[in-house]
Design a protein around this motif. Structure first.
Motif, short mmCIF file in Angstrom:
data_model
loop_
_atom_site.label_atom_id
_atom_site.label_comp_id
_atom_site.label_asym_id
_atom_site.label_seq_id
_atom_site.Cartn_x
_atom_site.Cartn_y
_atom_site.Cartn_z
N THR A 275 0.83 -1.20 0.00
CA THR A 275 0.00 0.00 0.00
C THR A 275 0.87 1.25 0.00
OG1 THR A 275 -1.69 -1.22 1.23
CG2 THR A 275 -1.88 1.19 1.18
N ILE A 276 1.91 1.26 0.82
CA ILE A 276 2.81 2.42 0.87
C ILE A 276 3.52 2.58 -0.47
CG2 ILE A 276 4.93 3.30 1.93
CD1 ILE A 276 3.96 2.06 4.56
N GLY A 277 3.95 1.48 -1.07
CA GLY A 277 4.62 1.54 -2.37
C GLY A 277 3.71 2.09 -3.46
N VAL A 278 2.48 1.60 -3.50
CA VAL A 278 1.52 2.07 -4.49
C VAL A 278 1.20 3.55 -4.25
CG1 VAL A 278 -0.87 1.83 -5.31
CG2 VAL A 278 0.55 -0.19 -4.97
N ALA A 279 1.06 3.95 -3.00
CA ALA A 279 0.79 5.35 -2.68
C ALA A 279 1.95 6.24 -3.11
CB ALA A 279 0.51 5.52 -1.19
N ALA A 280 3.19 5.79 -2.89
CA ALA A 280 4.36 6.57 -3.29
C ALA A 280 4.44 6.70 -4.81
CB ALA A 280 5.63 5.93 -2.75
N LEU A 281 4.18 5.59 -5.52
CA LEU A 281 4.18 5.65 -6.99
C LEU A 281 3.09 6.58 -7.52
CD1 LEU A 281 4.90 1.94 -7.95
CD2 LEU A 281 6.38 3.92 -8.30
N THR A 282 1.90 6.51 -6.90
CA THR A 282 0.80 7.37 -7.32
C THR A 282 1.14 8.83 -7.07
OG1 THR A 282 -0.76 5.60 -6.84
CG2 THR A 282 -1.66 7.82 -7.05
N ALA A 283 1.70 9.13 -5.89
CA ALA A 283 2.06 10.51 -5.58
C ALA A 283 3.14 11.01 -6.53
CB ALA A 283 2.54 10.61 -4.13
N GLY A 284 4.12 10.18 -6.84
CA GLY A 284 5.16 10.58 -7.78
C GLY A 284 4.60 10.83 -9.17
N TYR A 285 3.68 10.00 -9.59
CA TYR A 285 3.06 10.18 -10.91
C TYR A 285 2.27 11.48 -10.96
CZ TYR A 285 0.03 9.50 -14.91
OH TYR A 285 -0.65 9.68 -16.09
N VAL A 286 1.48 11.74 -9.92
CA VAL A 286 0.66 12.96 -9.89
C VAL A 286 1.55 14.20 -9.86
CG1 VAL A 286 -0.96 14.29 -8.48
CG2 VAL A 286 -1.37 11.86 -8.90
#
Length: 98
Positions: free
Chosen positions: A5-16
């Motif tokens: 979950t933390i990894g997916v959240a970090a990737l999503t935040a980086g993408y945004v």
């Protein structure tokens, strides 16, 4: 599960953040101020601040390229390439036919 979950959240935040390009409009504005009349007063300070922040951010993200550019800042320009040689190509004379 928490790590995923933390990894997916970090990737999503980086993408945004990458798609938002937060400083892009300010950078474009500051670069366009260099054309035309030179800005004065607060506008000059704003341009200087934006361009300085842009340069500092580039140096922080590309430290080796920045160091090498600094080392070679006073190098002489590369030698010019030789001028192209032009030669006239004339058609071979044709033999007269009788």
């Amino acid at each position: 599960m928490l790590t995923t979950t933390i990894g997916v959240a970090a990737l999503t935040a980086g993408y945004v953040l990458g798609r938002a390009r937060l400083g892009h409009r300010a950078s474009d504005w500051a670069n366009w101020q260099r054309y035309g009349a030179r800005p004065t007063g607060l506008r000059y300070a704003a341009v200087w601040t934006v361009l300085s922040a842009e340069n500092i951010a580039w140096l922080l993200t590309h430290p080796i390229k920045g160091w090498r550019a600094w080392q070679h800042r006073n190098d002489p320009p590369p030698p010019r390439s030789p001028a192209p040689q032009l030669r006239r190509i004339t058609p071979e004379p044709k033999e007269p036919t009788a």
